[in-house]
Design a protein around this motif. Sequence first.
Motif, PDB file in Angstrom:
ATOM      1  N   GLY A 143       1.241  -1.468  -0.334  1.00  0.00           N
ATOM      2  CA  GLY A 143      -0.251  -0.039  -0.492  1.00  0.00           C
ATOM      3  C   GLY A 143       0.585   1.071   0.086  1.00  0.00           C
ATOM      4  N   PRO A 144       0.199   2.217  -0.741  1.00  0.00           N
ATOM      5  CA  PRO A 144       0.765   3.757  -0.824  1.00  0.00           C
ATOM      6  C   PRO A 144       1.992   4.009   0.500  1.00  0.00           C
ATOM      7  CG  PRO A 144      -0.155   3.221  -1.932  1.00  0.00           C
ATOM      8  CD  PRO A 144      -0.843   2.328  -0.793  1.00  0.00           C
ATOM      9  N   VAL A 145       0.642   3.852   1.783  1.00  0.00           N
ATOM     10  CA  VAL A 145       0.992   4.859   2.895  1.00  0.00           C
ATOM     11  C   VAL A 145       2.298   4.074   3.194  1.00  0.00           C
ATOM     12  CG1 VAL A 145       0.503   5.619   5.382  1.00  0.00           C
ATOM     13  CG2 VAL A 145      -1.241   5.615   3.330  1.00  0.00           C
ATOM     14  N   ARG A 146       1.882   2.844   3.811  1.00  0.00           N
ATOM     15  CA  ARG A 146       3.472   1.946   4.394  1.00  0.00           C
ATOM     16  C   ARG A 146       4.793   1.962   3.721  1.00  0.00           C
ATOM     17  NH1 ARG A 146       1.189  -4.213   6.567  1.00  0.00           N
ATOM     18  NH2 ARG A 146      -0.113  -3.820   4.179  1.00  0.00           N
ATOM     19  N   TRP A 147       4.056   1.706   2.415  1.00  0.00           N
ATOM     20  CA  TRP A 147       5.502   1.584   1.589  1.00  0.00           C
ATOM     21  C   TRP A 147       6.219   2.516   1.660  1.00  0.00           C
ATOM     22  CZ3 TRP A 147       7.587   5.103  -2.963  1.00  0.00           C
ATOM     23  CH2 TRP A 147       8.157   4.356  -3.475  1.00  0.00           C
ATOM     24  N   ARG A 148       5.580   4.472   1.749  1.00  0.00           N
ATOM     25  CA  ARG A 148       6.319   5.407   1.573  1.00  0.00           C
ATOM     26  C   ARG A 148       7.150   5.342   3.318  1.00  0.00           C
ATOM     27  NH1 ARG A 148       2.504   8.392   0.855  1.00  0.00           N
ATOM     28  NH2 ARG A 148       2.128   8.076  -1.504  1.00  0.00           N
ATOM     29  N   ARG A 149       6.376   4.678   4.172  1.00  0.00           N
ATOM     30  CA  ARG A 149       6.965   5.187   5.406  1.00  0.00           C
ATOM     31  C   ARG A 149       8.456   4.213   5.382  1.00  0.00           C
ATOM     32  NH1 ARG A 149       1.906   4.421   9.272  1.00  0.00           N
ATOM     33  NH2 ARG A 149       0.632   6.411   9.013  1.00  0.00           N
ATOM     34  N   LEU A 150       7.981   2.991   4.996  1.00  0.00           N
ATOM     35  CA  LEU A 150       9.568   2.158   4.603  1.00  0.00           C
ATOM     36  C   LEU A 150      10.563   2.784   4.391  1.00  0.00           C
ATOM     37  CD1 LEU A 150      11.070  -0.535   4.985  1.00  0.00           C
ATOM     38  CD2 LEU A 150       9.930  -1.767   2.666  1.00  0.00           C
ATOM     39  N   HIS A 151       9.984   3.170   2.908  1.00  0.00           N
ATOM     40  CA  HIS A 151      11.136   3.870   2.299  1.00  0.00           C
ATOM     41  C   HIS A 151      12.203   5.513   2.546  1.00  0.00           C
ATOM     42  CE1 HIS A 151      11.730   1.804  -1.523  1.00  0.00           C
ATOM     43  NE2 HIS A 151      10.635   1.146  -0.781  1.00  0.00           N
ATOM     44  N   GLN A 152      11.455   5.924   4.601  1.00  0.00           N
ATOM     45  CA  GLN A 152      11.355   7.341   4.741  1.00  0.00           C
ATOM     46  C   GLN A 152      13.029   6.318   5.665  1.00  0.00           C
ATOM     47  OE1 GLN A 152       8.412   7.886   7.029  1.00  0.00           O
ATOM     48  NE2 GLN A 152       7.679   9.901   5.080  1.00  0.00           N
ATOM     49  N   LEU A 153      13.195   5.256   5.518  1.00  0.00           N
ATOM     50  CA  LEU A 153      14.618   4.645   6.378  1.00  0.00           C
ATOM     51  C   LEU A 153      15.654   5.291   5.290  1.00  0.00           C
ATOM     52  CD1 LEU A 153      13.971   0.851   6.552  1.00  0.00           C
ATOM     53  CD2 LEU A 153      14.377   2.517   8.796  1.00  0.00           C
ATOM     54  N   THR A 154      14.902   5.658   4.088  1.00  0.00           N
ATOM     55  CA  THR A 154      16.516   6.507   3.222  1.00  0.00           C
ATOM     56  C   THR A 154      17.189   7.302   4.146  1.00  0.00           C
ATOM     57  OG1 THR A 154      15.262   5.802   1.306  1.00  0.00           O
ATOM     58  CG2 THR A 154      16.864   7.491   0.741  1.00  0.00           C
ATOM     59  N   TYR A 155      16.267   8.698   4.729  1.00  0.00           N
ATOM     60  CA  TYR A 155      16.474   9.551   5.285  1.00  0.00           C
ATOM     61  C   TYR A 155      17.753   9.203   6.771  1.00  0.00           C
ATOM     62  CZ  TYR A 155      12.272  11.056   3.194  1.00  0.00           C
ATOM     63  OH  TYR A 155      11.224  12.017   2.701  1.00  0.00           O
ATOM     64  N   VAL A 156      17.586   7.557   7.165  1.00  0.00           N
ATOM     65  CA  VAL A 156      18.780   7.094   8.301  1.00  0.00           C
ATOM     66  C   VAL A 156      20.059   6.943   7.368  1.00  0.00           C
ATOM     67  CG1 VAL A 156      18.774   5.473   9.790  1.00  0.00           C
ATOM     68  CG2 VAL A 156      16.255   6.765   9.726  1.00  0.00           C
ATOM     69  N   ILE A 157      19.476   6.077   6.115  1.00  0.00           N
ATOM     70  CA  ILE A 157      20.311   5.354   5.802  1.00  0.00           C
ATOM     71  C   ILE A 157      21.369   6.463   5.431  1.00  0.00           C
ATOM     72  CG2 ILE A 157      21.554   4.253   3.617  1.00  0.00           C
ATOM     73  CD1 ILE A 157      18.151   2.883   4.449  1.00  0.00           C
ATOM     74  N   SER A 158      21.321   7.589   4.652  1.00  0.00           N
ATOM     75  CA  SER A 158      21.945   8.438   4.230  1.00  0.00           C
ATOM     76  C   SER A 158      22.494   8.841   5.599  1.00  0.00           C
ATOM     77  CB  SER A 158      20.730   9.918   3.792  1.00  0.00           C
ATOM     78  OG  SER A 158      20.209  10.115   4.522  1.00  0.00           O
ATOM     79  N   VAL A 159      22.047   9.769   6.346  1.00  0.00           N
ATOM     80  CA  VAL A 159      22.741   9.830   7.763  1.00  0.00           C
ATOM     81  C   VAL A 159      23.897   8.895   8.288  1.00  0.00           C
ATOM     82  CG1 VAL A 159      22.702  10.435   9.963  1.00  0.00           C
ATOM     83  CG2 VAL A 159      20.987  11.109   8.749  1.00  0.00           C
ATOM     84  N   LEU A 160      23.446   7.227   8.580  1.00  0.00           N
ATOM     85  CA  LEU A 160      24.244   6.807   8.466  1.00  0.00           C
ATOM     86  C   LEU A 160      25.806   6.318   7.268  1.00  0.00           C
ATOM     87  CD1 LEU A 160      22.217   3.660   9.855  1.00  0.00           C
ATOM     88  CD2 LEU A 160      23.473   5.677  11.681  1.00  0.00           C
ATOM     89  N   GLY A 161      25.566   6.754   6.542  1.00  0.00           N
ATOM     90  CA  GLY A 161      26.079   6.300   5.533  1.00  0.00           C
ATOM     91  C   GLY A 161      27.401   7.613   5.478  1.00  0.00           C
ATOM     92  N   VAL A 162      26.886   8.984   5.254  1.00  0.00           N
ATOM     93  CA  VAL A 162      27.697   9.794   5.255  1.00  0.00           C
ATOM     94  C   VAL A 162      28.811  10.114   6.963  1.00  0.00           C
ATOM     95  CG1 VAL A 162      26.487  11.688   6.156  1.00  0.00           C
ATOM     96  CG2 VAL A 162      28.258  12.066   4.790  1.00  0.00           C
ATOM     97  N   ALA A 163      27.890   9.319   7.776  1.00  0.00           N
ATOM     98  CA  ALA A 163      29.088   9.130   9.190  1.00  0.00           C
ATOM     99  C   ALA A 163      29.866   8.159   8.869  1.00  0.00           C
ATOM    100  CB  ALA A 163      28.221   8.815   9.878  1.00  0.00           C
ATOM    101  N   HIS A 164      29.628   6.928   8.192  1.00  0.00           N
ATOM    102  CA  HIS A 164      30.457   6.730   8.312  1.00  0.00           C
ATOM    103  C   HIS A 164      32.235   6.724   7.083  1.00  0.00           C
ATOM    104  CE1 HIS A 164      32.761   2.340   6.696  1.00  0.00           C
ATOM    105  NE2 HIS A 164      32.482   2.733   5.388  1.00  0.00           N
ATOM    106  N   TYR A 165      31.662   7.741   6.025  1.00  0.00           N
ATOM    107  CA  TYR A 165      32.277   8.560   5.135  1.00  0.00           C
ATOM    108  C   TYR A 165      33.458   9.196   5.973  1.00  0.00           C
ATOM    109  CZ  TYR A 165      33.752  10.415   1.181  1.00  0.00           C
ATOM    110  OH  TYR A 165      34.323  11.341  -0.026  1.00  0.00           O
ATOM    111  N   VAL A 166      32.531   9.579   7.271  1.00  0.00           N
ATOM    112  CA  VAL A 166      33.220  11.038   7.545  1.00  0.00           C
ATOM    113  C   VAL A 166      34.429  10.342   8.384  1.00  0.00           C
ATOM    114  CG1 VAL A 166      32.854  12.754   9.215  1.00  0.00           C
ATOM    115  CG2 VAL A 166      31.782  13.182   7.406  1.00  0.00           C
ATOM    116  N   MET A 167      33.551   9.387   8.786  1.00  0.00           N
ATOM    117  CA  MET A 167      35.047   8.045  10.254  1.00  0.00           C
ATOM    118  C   MET A 167      36.205   7.561   9.724  1.00  0.00           C
ATOM    119  SD  MET A 167      31.627   7.458  12.580  1.00  0.00           S
ATOM    120  CE  MET A 167      32.967   6.413  14.224  1.00  0.00           C
ATOM    121  N   VAL A 168      35.508   6.947   8.327  1.00  0.00           N
ATOM    122  CA  VAL A 168      36.926   6.339   8.134  1.00  0.00           C
ATOM    123  C   VAL A 168      37.624   6.815   7.669  1.00  0.00           C
ATOM    124  CG1 VAL A 168      36.236   6.235   4.877  1.00  0.00           C
ATOM    125  CG2 VAL A 168      36.846   3.902   6.431  1.00  0.00           C
TER     126      VAL A 168
END
Length: 205
Positions: free
Chosen positions: A145-170
């Motif tokens: 369903g569009p609502v649950r799918w959109r909520r799941l894909h909001q994980l992209t926001y968390v992923i982006s922060v974790l990814g760039v934190a990994h990039y900075v720390m490495v």
Amino acid sequence: MTFSQRANVGLRKVPSWLVYLVGGAIPFWSLYLAATGGMGVEPINALERELGELAILTLVIVLAVTPFRRLTGISLVMHRRALGLLSFFYVLCHLLVWLVLDVQDLGRVWADILKRPYITIGMAAFILLLPVAATSNNWSIRKLGPVRWRRLHQLTYVISVLGVAHYVMVQKVWEAKPLAYLVIILVLLATRIELPRRLSPAEKG
């Protein structure tokens, strides 16, 4: 017809398979360069870093699609899914280079994940990215369903922060480019914060 309208017409004419083809070829070209001496004296490290940076760059483009459309009227929405999946592909290639070419020892891999915070953060981002990539298709939208799918894909926001934190720390030291990516991602995420709207006197009345 305005410039943005002409640009949108042109972008719609670009087939998604071409985006996948060109984007998917980049890691193989980088691997070729690494194997033939085109990446300096530490080709594995250079390949690993390049693929990781490519993943971050593509993720930034994905996050920028909506604010860029609001500012310019030019829309990349039709290619956002392809760009998102390419970002996942680059992360996967980055991880495989680390596992297969760099570490080459599963016991050490697990030890590094537990011992080194930047690797722990990077693996957390990858794990969160798996359900997002797996559901980047029309069937999943219909199933969830569009609502649950959109909520799941909001994980992209968390992923982006974790990814760039990994990039900075490495980097081990403060470098301008990773910090620039961090600032850009934080700004792009800030554009998604919905501030409370002030009611007009008529609405209050």
